[in-house]
Design an enzyme around this catalytic site. Sequence first.
Site, mmCIF file in Angstrom:
data_model
loop_
_atom_site.group_PDB
_atom_site.id
_atom_site.type_symbol
_atom_site.label_atom_id
_atom_site.label_comp_id
_atom_site.label_asym_id
_atom_site.label_seq_id
_atom_site.Cartn_x
_atom_site.Cartn_y
_atom_site.Cartn_z
ATOM 1 N N ASP A 141 43.462 39.862 45.282
ATOM 2 C CA ASP A 141 42.105 40.010 44.587
ATOM 3 C C ASP A 141 42.164 40.850 43.493
ATOM 4 O O ASP A 141 43.115 41.717 43.545
ATOM 5 C CB ASP A 141 41.231 40.492 45.606
ATOM 6 C CG ASP A 141 39.545 40.068 45.311
ATOM 7 O OD1 ASP A 141 39.021 38.917 45.847
ATOM 8 O OD2 ASP A 141 38.881 40.682 44.392
ATOM 9 N N ARG A 151 24.766 47.134 38.483
ATOM 10 C CA ARG A 151 26.028 47.666 38.655
ATOM 11 C C ARG A 151 26.446 48.700 38.099
ATOM 12 O O ARG A 151 27.282 49.560 38.589
ATOM 13 C CB ARG A 151 26.837 46.381 38.744
ATOM 14 C CG ARG A 151 26.705 45.046 39.433
ATOM 15 C CD ARG A 151 27.556 44.790 40.443
ATOM 16 N NE ARG A 151 26.649 43.898 41.316
ATOM 17 C CZ ARG A 151 27.349 42.662 41.740
ATOM 18 N NH1 ARG A 151 28.191 42.508 41.393
ATOM 19 N NH2 ARG A 151 26.576 41.635 42.569
#
Length: 276
Positions: A147, A36
């Site tokens: 979120d 990532r």
Amino acid sequence: MELSLSDGLFRKFSDMVYEHCGINLHDGKKALLQARLNKRLRVTKVTSYEDYYRYLTNPHNDGELTHFLDCISTNLTYFFRESQHFDFLKQKLLPELIELKRKSRTNRIRIWSAGCSTGEEPYSLAMYFASQIEDLPKWDLRILATDISTRVLAVASKGIYSRSKIAGIPESMRRSYFQPCCRDKDCSDFQIVSPIRNLTTFRRLNLKDPYPFKGPFDFIFCRNVMIYFDKQTQEALIQRMASYLDTGGYLFVGHAESLTGLNHPLSYVRPAVYRK
Ligand SMILES: C[S@@+](CC[C@H](N)C(=O)[O-])C[C@H]1O[C@@H](n2cnc3c(N)ncnc32)[C@H](O)[C@@H]1O
């Protein structure tokens, strides 16, 4: 050339992630973090993990933290995930809720999808309620969907999904609640119709931060989110969510998650369902 991430630097990144959003990157997650990080290195054109850590922690680059956390979170989701919850809603909870609201002469129904990812969960709930409540316009039904990731929220608020993403939705619902994005008969993208979108409000919220609303909610769905947190963070989160539930309200967690061993005020109802 492949970059290497030292254990010391891995710990610095994982401490930072834990502190900001509660996600627990244990030693087994080093390869995942590295993959990532590589994405952020490509975008920011920073050439080493050390330099990226400095870049990330430089107060002049505070927007990068949002991108970095976006990159770390796992966003897998799909429509009507964990169908047992929808079956239980249909068979027991919805009739019970409608009866209770009628008796207490209120038409207010509040639902929170906490960790909503790209929107499939809150839209499944909106479609489900729209299909089950005949006199829907008489009800004040709102679904709050939150979120931490701005990237997933951008997808969610558009409400556009590919043919393959909506393939598992019962045909009657697909026909009622999705419209093709183009006139072409082979159109591959479909948008949720506005009456369903309008039931849902998307907001960015880090579940570790203070909540800018009061509730109380009839149902909170926090599914497949806590799984990334350690026990201490899970316990604090559940206690806090419980205080946002109405008395008699329900909390739904993912079937791979359990509140066993956590100190909380909710009663167990059935796997992955708890009640205040
Ligand atoms: C695997 S998805 C689950 C989506 C949906 N609830 C479901 O069950 O299909 C987990 C979501 O939780 C979000 N998340 C992780 N940590 C969070 C935090 N601290 N605050 C808010 N959302 C968080 C992630 O961004 C991700 O979109």
